[in-house]
Design a protein around this motif. Structure first.
Motif, PDB file in Angstrom:
ATOM      1  N   GLN A   1      38.719 -30.997  23.576  1.00  0.00           N
ATOM      2  CA  GLN A   1      39.005 -31.689  22.321  1.00  0.00           C
ATOM      3  C   GLN A   1      37.744 -31.781  21.460  1.00  0.00           C
ATOM      4  O   GLN A   1      37.784 -31.550  20.254  1.00  0.00           O
ATOM      5  CB  GLN A   1      39.548 -33.088  22.587  1.00  0.00           C
ATOM      6  N   LEU A   2      36.619 -32.116  22.097  1.00  0.00           N
ATOM      7  CA  LEU A   2      35.369 -32.222  21.345  1.00  0.00           C
ATOM      8  C   LEU A   2      35.030 -30.876  20.709  1.00  0.00           C
ATOM      9  O   LEU A   2      34.676 -30.788  19.532  1.00  0.00           O
ATOM     10  CB  LEU A   2      34.236 -32.675  22.257  1.00  0.00           C
TER      11      LEU A   2
ATOM     12  N   GLY B   1      37.075 -28.466  19.985  1.00  0.00           N
ATOM     13  CA  GLY B   1      38.024 -28.160  18.919  1.00  0.00           C
ATOM     14  C   GLY B   1      37.757 -28.965  17.669  1.00  0.00           C
ATOM     15  O   GLY B   1      38.029 -28.515  16.554  1.00  0.00           O
ATOM     16  N   SER B   2      37.213 -30.168  17.829  1.00  0.00           N
ATOM     17  CA  SER B   2      36.972 -31.017  16.659  1.00  0.00           C
ATOM     18  C   SER B   2      35.768 -30.547  15.865  1.00  0.00           C
ATOM     19  O   SER B   2      35.769 -30.606  14.644  1.00  0.00           O
ATOM     20  CB  SER B   2      36.737 -32.460  17.098  1.00  0.00           C
ATOM     21  N   CYS B   3      34.720 -30.140  16.553  1.00  0.00           N
ATOM     22  CA  CYS B   3      33.516 -29.700  15.854  1.00  0.00           C
ATOM     23  C   CYS B   3      32.626 -28.972  16.841  1.00  0.00           C
ATOM     24  O   CYS B   3      32.027 -29.584  17.717  1.00  0.00           O
ATOM     25  CB  CYS B   3      32.772 -30.897  15.255  1.00  0.00           C
TER      26      CYS B   3
ATOM     27  N   ILE C   1      27.567 -30.099  25.643  1.00  0.00           N
ATOM     28  CA  ILE C   1      28.761 -29.570  26.305  1.00  0.00           C
ATOM     29  C   ILE C   1      28.574 -28.070  26.535  1.00  0.00           C
ATOM     30  O   ILE C   1      28.059 -27.368  25.659  1.00  0.00           O
ATOM     31  CB  ILE C   1      30.004 -29.875  25.447  1.00  0.00           C
TER      32      ILE C   1
ATOM     33  N   ARG D   1      38.963 -33.207  27.835  1.00  0.00           N
ATOM     34  CA  ARG D   1      38.251 -34.005  26.839  1.00  0.00           C
ATOM     35  C   ARG D   1      37.195 -33.170  26.130  1.00  0.00           C
ATOM     36  O   ARG D   1      36.984 -33.288  24.929  1.00  0.00           O
ATOM     37  CB  ARG D   1      37.613 -35.218  27.505  1.00  0.00           C
ATOM     38  N   GLU D   2      36.526 -32.311  26.903  1.00  0.00           N
ATOM     39  CA  GLU D   2      35.499 -31.482  26.277  1.00  0.00           C
ATOM     40  C   GLU D   2      36.139 -30.424  25.379  1.00  0.00           C
ATOM     41  O   GLU D   2      35.554 -30.025  24.370  1.00  0.00           O
ATOM     42  CB  GLU D   2      34.602 -30.851  27.352  1.00  0.00           C
TER      43      GLU D   2
ATOM     44  N   GLY E   1      41.403 -29.646  18.084  1.00  0.00           N
ATOM     45  CA  GLY E   1      41.020 -31.015  18.389  1.00  0.00           C
ATOM     46  C   GLY E   1      42.103 -32.069  18.293  1.00  0.00           C
ATOM     47  O   GLY E   1      41.873 -33.198  18.672  1.00  0.00           O
TER      48      GLY E   1
ATOM     49  N   ALA F   1      28.866 -29.963  16.845  1.00  0.00           N
ATOM     50  CA  ALA F   1      28.597 -31.254  17.466  1.00  0.00           C
ATOM     51  C   ALA F   1      28.781 -31.170  18.976  1.00  0.00           C
ATOM     52  O   ALA F   1      28.098 -31.859  19.727  1.00  0.00           O
ATOM     53  CB  ALA F   1      29.503 -32.329  16.866  1.00  0.00           C
ATOM     54  N   ALA F   2      29.695 -30.322  19.430  1.00  0.00           N
ATOM     55  CA  ALA F   2      29.864 -30.148  20.870  1.00  0.00           C
ATOM     56  C   ALA F   2      28.584 -29.570  21.470  1.00  0.00           C
ATOM     57  O   ALA F   2      28.145 -29.991  22.540  1.00  0.00           O
ATOM     58  CB  ALA F   2      31.055 -29.243  21.169  1.00  0.00           C
TER      59      ALA F   2
END
Lengths: 503, 328
Positions: B199-200, B202-204, B213, B196-197, B270, B207-208
């Protein structure tokens, strides 16, 4: 008689974003040879209105007329073509490039072989610069200039397109008193040459000094347009904030419990120096400071997102590891970033994933993710903050600004913080969302957490804070106690006009 | 409804990636037309074992892409390195040799993870230079030689070259390993904090960081996983070829990224999932098989794979743009 010098006229202009009407049926007349100030709180719709005029949206509704004929301002190029120029808050110049190239970008004089004609460049650049009264070597790079000079270059660049309407967005935010006066004399000069000037600012004294007319906006609507001599600072503020200011901010009792956070001589060279203060449970401590005072940098270093050069932070009497935000967050100190789009939210991911982004340690056991708790957490914060989303599985990026901000706050609150640092918690959100956010922040403080509040929104800062630190040029000047807190005192203090009442 | 790895959601993930399976089905139909004896369990197993090496590598590579680090281009050198070290360590006995080979591959992955995760190097440039360095290093250390295991009967070398040829209940071991990796990887990606982390992240990335994180750690683990998968592939590939040599993994970097992207994992990170990647692996395997049936030479096959990659990335970008900048 007035219609003779009417430069631009808007009739019933509206712009809708998903979930909110950012500009609601606005009529506005701009006249040549006039400085027209647009005032309003953050989120009142000023910037959206200006973006309409400068052609940022192709889907606004209503009519914009110039010279009596309707015009379609559907692209920045079209707006430029009609003679609308805008000087942005963040300068649009490229720092490592010479002034001349910045000024003449897109129309650089070239010889037959495509080589640059430096003589012609210098001549044209000097001509542009003379219009703003700046006498510098056009082959200097922009990064060698002072902030004020760079701004003049920016204005010269916009003037190079021969605009008839010039929009200036907070042009004085980075200038000294002296430089402001020089800028004003230039604005008067341009006004006398027949330009229509739109002046956006939060600074009341400036507006009273430079503007001929003021239009006040609130919640996307135009409240009124008045001649400046019809107004007093008080009446202007009343128009800006509306009637229900005291109702809106339930003035909290300044409670404070045990010592939660102690900051000792924190320094990050070049940003803030020797800052010490204490934060108690149940307290909302404001930070009064203009942008550029080091307030965001202080918050980021304090929580460990940025490094510190000296000093220490104690949370519950135990020192925090410097530059280790994951650790700080685990220990209960959480930072809500001011930049929700770039580094706050995962815009591509669902509301659900965003709300639980910081609490994986709580949702996992031995590294295995246990989804059963997730739904309860997401539902709790969606309901508490009133996040208006069709379902928690819609993308956070599809929500309105206010709802995005609620999601961001939800992400922070879900960690159950002991200390929450809020950096511009309600920037660019609608009134309803703002109220929800404030309620949640007050509820958090009432439950015993400590809150550090950074905000440019003075009513918010004055209404929520129980005390306020005064930060100016990276130094802590003092503390405003509850009794002294008001929008005026905060603004004065942030600008450096502050006399300790009990020194 | 929560998105988890319950059986229902594995199905829904499969439905989401139905597109790639549809392509696989079409290719299978093409194969069946090109060769009438295609529709047998044997040829199904043959295709599966033919894509197993690629599948193993892609399952690991998917984590690097998913976590926003695009691709690990040092994969071929990890494959070769783990293989060579295994062969070199065979005198220690097979189990110890396999451990050495895997550890060798993991060491490269750990280095990638440290440099990209902690020092924030550009993942593409860093892993590209690692691939270059590792090739030189292996040629230097083994004097440009191919390394042959001693395959006399009863030696560890004999068991080693048998690994690739092992079957369990008629199914090749390598197919089982690949399927196992995909199942474990899917669990890891969807049901663990690490997944899950990732994905976070990879998404931004920004923001991670502000979500608390431990970004360097997550990046490190992703590169380690990719290296782990590549090491396993290296052992099998070396066992198949009965020799260890520096060029053994050539081409697997690009083919794996192609499979990952075809499978719907966004290069920007992500988004995507391993069932889709498995579909991408199948498509590449079937495409290769079809081209072989049609008598397309190996070099021309590369041209086709390249075109498929460009088309897949183009399609991803088109879809992202269509969704607007907030999603890019």
């Amino acid at each position: 008689m007035e219609s003779i010098n009417l430069a631009l006229s808007m009739q019933g202009v509206s712009k809708r974003f998903p979930g909110m009407l950012a500009v609601d049926n606005v009529d506005l007349d701009l006249h040549a040879g006039e400085v027209h100030a647009i005032m309003g709180e953050n989120g009142a719709g000023k910037s959206t209105l200006m973006k309409i005029i400068t052609g940022s949206f192709s889907d606004y509704t209503g009519v914009v007329k110039m010279g009596g004929r309707p015009v379609a301002l559907h692209s920045p190029a079209a707006a430029k073509e009609y003679g609308i120029g805008m000087v942005y808050q963040e300068l649009s110049l490229a720092p490592p490039i010479s002034i001349a190239e910045n000024l003449l970008a897109g129309r650089l004089p070239a010889g037959r072989l495509g080589l640059l004609d430096r003589k012609a460049m210098a001549r044209e650049a000097r001509h542009c610069l003379s219009e703003v009264g700046l006498d510098v070597d056009p082959f200097k790079t922009v990064e060698e200039l002072s902030q004020h000079e760079a701004q003049l270059v920016e204005i010269a660049k916009v003037l190079g397109n021969r605009p008839c309407i010039l929009i200036m967005d907070e042009p004085t935010s980075a200038l000294s008193q002296d430089e402001v006066q020089r800028l004003f004399s230039m604005i008067r000069h341009l006004k006398n040459r027949g330009l229509a000037i739109v002046y956006i600012s939060h600074h009341l004294p400036e507006v009273f000094e430079i503007a001929d007319k003021v239009t006040v906006m609130r919640d996307g609507r135009k409240i009124a347009t008045k001649e400046i001599h019809e107004l007093t600072p008080r009446s202007l503020v009343q128009m800006m904030v509306g009637q229900d200011i005291d109702e809106f901010y339930r003035h909290r009792e300044a409670k404070s419990g045990w010592l939660v956070l102690q900051v000792n001589n924190l320094t990050r060279l070049g940003f803030f120096h020797d800052v010490s203060f204490e934060l108690h449970s149940g307290e909302i401590l404001g930070i009064a400071g203009l942008s550029g005072s080091g307030r965001t940098e202080l918050a980021r270093s304090l929580c460990g997102l940025d490094p510190v050069d000296a000093g220490q932070v104690f949370l519950e009497n135990a020192p925090l590891k410097p530059a280790n935000y994951p650790d700080t967050l685990q220990r209960g100190l959480v930072y809500l970033t001011e930049d929700r789009k770039q580094e706050g939210l995962f815009l591509r991911l669902s509301v659900r994933r965003n709300v639980i982004a910081s609490i994986f340690p709580l949702l996992t056991r031995f590294g295995i993710y246990r989804p059963e708790k997730e739904t309860a957490v997401v539902r709790r914060w969606s309901e508490t903050l009133g996040i208006a989303a069709a379902s928690p599985d819609v993308g956070a990026g599809t929500l309105s600004g206010g709802n995005q901000q609620k999601v961001l706050l939800g992400k922070c609150l879900a960690t159950n913080p002991e200390v929450l640092i809020l950096d511009e918690p309600s920037r660019g959100v609608d009134v309803g969302a703002k109220r929800k956010i404030h309620e949640a922040v007050m509820a958090l403080a009432d439950s015993g957490a400590a809150v550090l509040l950074i905000s440019s929104d003075l009513p918010e800062l004055a209404g929520l804070s129980s005390r306020a630190l005064i930060l100016r040029n990276g130094r802590l000047l003092g503390i405003l106690e509850k009794a002294e807190l008001s929008e005026e005192s905060l603004l004065l203090a942030a600008n450096g006009h502050w006399e300790p009442s009990h020194a | 409804m929560p998105r988890t790895a319950s059986p229902k959601n594995i199905v829904s993930a499969a439905v989401e990636s139905a597109g790639i399976y549809l392509v696989a089905l079409l290719l299978a139909a093409g194969c069946a037309m090109a060769s009438p004896d295609f529709l047998t369990p044997e040829s199904f197993l043959r295709i599966l074992s033919a894509v197993s090496l690629l599948g193993i590598v892609a399952a690991g590579m998917a984590f690097v892409t998913y976590s926003g680090n695009m691709a690990d281009l040092s994969i071929p050198s990890i494959i070769a390195f783990s293989g060579i070290v295994t062969v070199a360590a065979l005198p220690l006995g097979l189990p110890l040799a396999l451990v050495c080979g895997t550890l060798a591959g993991l060491a490269v992955g750990a280095m990638n993870g440290l440099v990209v995760g902690v020092l924030q190097a550009n993942p593409i440039l860093w892993t590209l230079s690692v691939a270059f360095f590792m090739e030189g290093f292996m040629r230097f250390a083994w004097s440009n030689n191919q390394l042959y295991p001693d395959t006399a009967l009863g030696t560890p070398g004999a068991s080693f070259i048998h690994i690739f040829r092992l079957t369990i209940a008629g199914i090749p071991l390598i197919v089982l390993v690949m399927l196992g990796l995909f199942v474990a990887g899917h669990f890891l990606m969807t049901r663990t904090r690490f997944g899950r982390e990732s994905q976070l992240l990879g998404s931004c990335r920004a923001a991670a960081l502000t979500s608390g994180i431990r970004v360097p750690k997550v990046v490190f683990c992703n590169f380690l996983l990719a290296a782990f998968a590549a090491s396993i592939a290296g052992v099998f590939l070396t066992s198949m070829n009965k020799l260890g040599v520096f060029y053994l993994g050539q081409g697997y970097d690009f083919k794996a990224v192609t499979a990952v992207v075809l499978g719907g994992v966004m290069l920007s990170g992500g988004r995507g999932h391993l069932p889709g990647v498995f579909g991408g692996v199948l498509v590449i395997g079937l495409l290769t098989d079809l081209m072989q049936h049609l008598g397309v030479t190996a070099f021309r096959q590369n041209i086709v794979t390249g075109i498929v990659f460009i088309a897949a990335v183009g399609w991803q970008q088109y879809r992202l743009r269509a969704q607007g900048k907030d999603y890019a």
